[in-house]
Every structure is written in structure tokens, then in C-alpha cells.
Scaffold this active site. Structure first.
Site, short mmCIF file in Angstrom:
data_model
loop_
_atom_site.label_atom_id
_atom_site.label_comp_id
_atom_site.label_asym_id
_atom_site.label_seq_id
_atom_site.Cartn_x
_atom_site.Cartn_y
_atom_site.Cartn_z
CE LYS A 270 -3.15 2.57 3.03
NZ LYS A 270 -3.81 2.59 4.36
CG ASP A 275 -5.37 8.29 4.68
OD1 ASP A 275 -6.25 8.89 4.03
OD2 ASP A 275 -5.62 7.33 5.44
CE LYS A 282 -6.26 8.95 8.01
NZ LYS A 282 -6.74 7.83 8.83
CG ASP A 293 -1.94 5.24 5.04
OD1 ASP A 293 -1.83 4.18 5.67
OD2 ASP A 293 -3.00 5.63 4.53
CG ASP A 352 -9.68 7.57 7.03
OD1 ASP A 352 -8.63 7.64 6.36
OD2 ASP A 352 -9.67 7.54 8.28
CD GLU A 354 -6.75 5.40 2.63
OE1 GLU A 354 -5.62 4.99 2.99
OE2 GLU A 354 -7.64 5.66 3.46
NE ARG A 356 -10.79 -1.05 3.95
CZ ARG A 356 -11.28 -1.22 5.18
NH1 ARG A 356 -12.45 -1.83 5.34
NH2 ARG A 356 -10.63 -0.80 6.23
#
Length: 502
Positions: A270, A275, A282, A293, A352, A354, A356
Site C-alpha cells: 500500500k 492520507d 481525519k 501510510d 478513509d 482507502e 483496501r
């Protein structure tokens, strides 16, 4: 830092510092006993005067010890002998190097590998020593205007093995040392990428780093642009990228260490370089840490670096879907429905969640390599931090044998993982009234339902998922990327090559 292995006794060392261990209460190891004997009981006398008990984390530097050839002796506390294990050994090595760096020693001879540790041979201890030693000198100061001047002076480390004339063992020790150095190099790359500011480490920057690795190690690199992904039908990945001005990339690195007819292991990392949570924004507190991230992507690049440096006889493909997740006028909204590369439609209930969404298209893309195994690595869920803290990586898999292999590798690498269930019962939480699947399943079992989502895209191969949300970086005073799970992944691949040669 330069390392070497020598089969010599500690009392013969002309080093700036000889490092030996002491168990609690004041019990000398064999190497410490040898130094005590040549000094006519000087070390034992110091201990019995109360200067050191041998507790874990303690250390004592002795200068001008009688009859010795070294400038100083470093005594390292090992704790209680009956409780000494993997963690105790790594802690002792960590204490040794922390103390060495506080001295003026330019070289040192360590005699810790000979200390008996249950189920661990000298090769394991040598590899771990090298990794911990390299961690002790890691600094990330490239973004500072003034670099710290009081850097450690330690330049050479001799890993001493007492009374070992076995050539096969010496050869195994040398291999272990080189593996430790390769893993440390891979971890350093992963740390550097994670620690970089997100305005520098963009998707384009990650692609450039992959291209640089390809040039250095003669790998094949492919970089797909947004138009390429659009042509492939990667609607899920591109949905995440819509709010950002930084173009998304899909980076593929290929290392072929065996005949191409052998199926490769595929690592999918990933790569969310920052993010914000998107429209599902967030909280502001600690949002700066969302630059981490992309640590899954960093670990893939770090692992490939380690494998390429070792020239491991294995076929390995790294796939990195990378983008920012930003709010904006064109950003994906909660309630949007997108179509993934697999053809499955996804209702995005939370922008959020995201990670996956970019991984599922990369996992579908992995099918073209007819992989033997696929492992994805992602800072995926805060729920994993709640479940396992910052100690263990979450492991979920659709294959028992693969899960056991990874658990064994995590133990061997001292890079802990813990398996969570992937039962079909949890799939119910991902039902959507408007699409084939929802991208979240509610608060309950968040780590598991995230993996259940990914499992919908991994039906055609053996697959495992590593959730590194709790282990990829540290917060607070020691804020920084950890380089995990590069040791676990590298050990897994080393184990694969050993199986091939049996």
C-alpha cells in the site's frame, strides 16, 4: 559500520573495547570469565563491590583492566539466566551498542553470540546482532539544515566466536552476517522513505526510487500512469486519487533469480503517500503521521533491495499502487459506487477506508503473473493497533500452510506477527444494498473485515495479508519509521529458497 567474524578468545583481543555479558546476580559468561581470569579476578572484584548486578539494560565500562590487551571492557547485563531468550539477546545487543556509542571506541569485539539461547544458533545471533547494530547508527537528518556532529565513532565490529574451528559453522555464520547486512540495508531504505516529508515522497518520487533500484540491481521496472490504469479498468484505485493533484502510479518491480518458468512470489504494498481521510476527514491531531501510510510500499522496496543484494535464487515481483488521499472538488464521496478492475462494484461508505480500494485493483493486477503466492502489506486499520498494539503485525490468510510459513518467518526474524481469523462469518458485515460490496463493515472486527474485503479479490491464488498499522512506525519522542516488516518478509523468502534447495 564494518563487520567481521573471528574465532578467537576475548583475552587475545587488542580492541578498543571487548564486550562480554553478565547474568543476574553477578554471574559471568564464559567470555567474561576468561577476561576475569587473565585480570586475576579484577572484574569479579568490581562486581562484588556492588557496581553491577547484571540486570537487563545495565552496562558498565571498565578502563585499564590489568593484564588485558584491550583499552576497555564493556560489561552488559543479561538479566536472569533462566529467562534469557530472543528478546533478552536483542536487548543486550541494543544496550551494548548504545553504550559503545557513548564511548570513544572506534572498534569493538563483541562476545555475546556465544551465550546460550534456547533454539538459536550462532548464525541467528550474528544476523540479529548486525541488524540491531545498524539500527543503532541509523539517523534521518537529511532534511535538517545542520547535521548533528557528534555521530558515533564506532566503525569496526568484530563478532567473536570462542573455540569454533568448524568450517561449516564459520561459513554459515558468514552467510548470516551478509543476510543481516542486506536486511539492515532494506530496512534503512524503508525507514528513509517513510520518514521523508510527504511533499517530497509523492507517488512520483516512489516511482523514481523504484526506477533507481531497477538500475542499480538490474531489475525490470514498469510504471503505469493514470491513463494506463483507466484502460485496465482500475476504477477503485483511481477513485482514491481523484481528490489529489499528484498523479497516481502503479509501480511494478520484477526480480528474476530463477528460471522464468518458476512462479514468482508477489508482494503488494500500500502506497498512500499521505492520507487525509479524503472527504471523511481525519482529526487534526497526529495527522502528520499519515505520511507513514505508504510504509507497505516502502517495505516492498526494502525487501526487494535485501533480496537483490543477497542475489537470492527466487522470483519476486513487487507491485505498488500509490496515490495521495485528499479532499477536493473532484474527490470521491461517501455513497459513491465504483467498479474495480475485477468487475466487482464497491459502495464507498467511508473515504478513509482507502487502502483496501487501491490494494484490490493491485491484487487483481497480480493475477497476470500467475503467482505462486501473493502477500499484501498495508498500514490498513486502526483496529489492528487496538487489537495488537505496536508489538505484532496482524496476519490473515486464505491458506493454512502459507500462514504457518509466515508465522515461522516472523519468529525466526524476531519481527512478530499474530494470526487473526478470516472466517466467512465476517463477510456478512460487508453487504451493500447498492453494490456488490461495501468498503467498510462497521467498527466490530475492523481488521478482519478489511481483510475479508481484500479476500474477495484473491480467489485465484494463495494469499496473505499483513496489517502493519501498529508496527510500521513509532510515535512520540522516538517518532520514525521502523522498517518493519522487511525482516519478516526477507526471512520468509530466504526460507523459500532453502526449501527449493532441499
Amino acid at each position: 559500520m564494518k563487520f567481521s567474524i573471528k574465532s578467537e578468545n576475548p583475552e587475545k583481543q587488542r580492541s578498543a573495547c571487548v564486550v562480554v555479558g553478565v547474568f543476574e546476580p553477578r554471574k559471568l559468561t564464559d567470555a567474561a570469565l576468561a577476561m576475569d581470569k587473565i585480570s586475576n579476578g579484577y572484574i569479579g572484584g568490581i562486581l562484588h563491590s556492588g557496581d553491577m548486578e547484571g540486570k537487563t539494560g545495565s552496562a558498565l565500562v571498565l578502563h585499564n583492566v590489568p593484564n588485558t590487551l584491550c583499552e576497555r571492557i564493556l560489561l552488559v547485563g543479561l538479566g536472569k539466566e533462566g529467562e534469557f531468550g530472543d528478546k533478552g539477546y536483542r536487548d543486550a545487543v541494543r544496550t551494548a551498542f548504545k553504550t559503545l556509542h557513548e564511548t570513544g571506541a572506534a572498534d569493538a569485539a563483541l562476545f555475546l553470540t556465544g551465550i546460550p539461547t534456547e533454539k538459536r544458533d550462532n548464525a541467528w545471533k550474528i544476523s540479529q546482532t548486525v541488524i540491531v547494530a545498524m539500527e543503532s547508527i541509523y539517523r534521518f537528518d537529511r532534511l535538517k539544515s545542520k547535521v548533528e556532529e557528534n555521530k558515533p565513532r564506532l566503525r569496526e565490529v568484530n563478532l567473536g566466536i570462542m573455540n569454533s574451528g568448524n568450517q561449516a559453522e564459520l561459513a554459515a555464520n558468514e552467510v548470516a552476517m551478509q543476510q543481516g547486512l542486506a536486511i539492515a540495508e532494506g530496512m534503512n531504505l524503508a525507514k528513509d522513505l517513510g520518514n521523508l516529508a510527504p511533499n517530497i515522497c509523492t507517488p512520483t518520487y516512489l516511482a523514481e526510487q523504484a526506477a533507481g533500484l531497477a538500475k542499480t540491481y538490474k531489475l525490470k521496472v514498469t510504471i503505469l500512469e493514470e491513463k494506463d490504469m483507466e484502460n485496465l479498468g482500475m476504477g477503485s484505485l483511481l477513485a482514491v486519487a481523484r481528490g489529489s493533484r499528484q498523479p497516481a502510479k502503479l509501480v511494478v518491480l520484477e526480480y528474476w533469480g530463477r528460471a522464468k518458468k518458476d512462479k514468482p512470489v508477489v508482494l503488494v504494498g500500500k502506497g498512500i503517500t499521505f492520507d487525509t481521510g479524503g472527504i471523511s476527514l481525519k482529526p487534526a491531531a497526529e495527522m502528520d503521521e499519515m505520511k507513514y501510510d505508504m510504509c507497505g510500499a516502502a517495505s516492498v522496496l526494502g525487501t526487494i533491495t535485501a533480496i537483490a543484494r543477497m542475489r537470492l535464487p527466487i522470483n519476486l515481483v513487487g507491485i505498488i499502487p500509490t496515490t495521495e488521499n485528499m479532499p477536493g472538488g473532484n474527490a470521491t464521496k461517501p455513497g459513491d459506487v465504483v467498479t474495480s478492475m475485477s468487475g466487482q462494484t464497491i459502495e464507498i461508505l467511508n473515504t478513509d477506508a482507502e487502502g483496501r480500494l487501491i490494494l484490490c485493483d493491485a491484487l487483481t493486477y497480480a493475477e497476470r503473473y500467475d503467482p505462486e503466492t501473493v502477500i499484501d502489506i498495508a498500514t490498513l486499520t486502526g483496529a489492528c493497533v487496538i487489537a495488537l498494539g505496536h508489538v505484532a503485525t496482524g496476519l490473515l490468510s486464505n491458506d493454512e500452510e502459507l500462514a504457518e510459513e509466515l508465522m515461522h518467518a516472523s519468529s525466526q526474524a524476531a519481527d512478530r506477527a499474530w494470526r487473526l481469523p478470516l472466517w466467512d462469518d465476517y463477510q456478512e458485515q460487508l453487504k451493500s444494498n447498492f453494490a456488490d460490496i461495501a468498503n467498510i463493515g462497521g467498527r466490530a472486527a475492523g481488521t478482519i473485515t478489511a481483510a475479508c474485503f481484500l479476500s474477495r479479490f484473491t480467489k485465484k491464488y494463495r494469499w496473505a495479508h499483513l496489517d502493519i498499522a501498529g508496527t510500521a512506525w513509532k510515535s512520540g519522542k522516538e517518532k520514525g519509521a521502523t522498517g518493519r516488516p522487511v525482516p519478516l518478509l526477507t526471512q520468509f523468502l530466504v526460507g523459500r529458497t532453502m526449501k527449493k534447495t532441499l
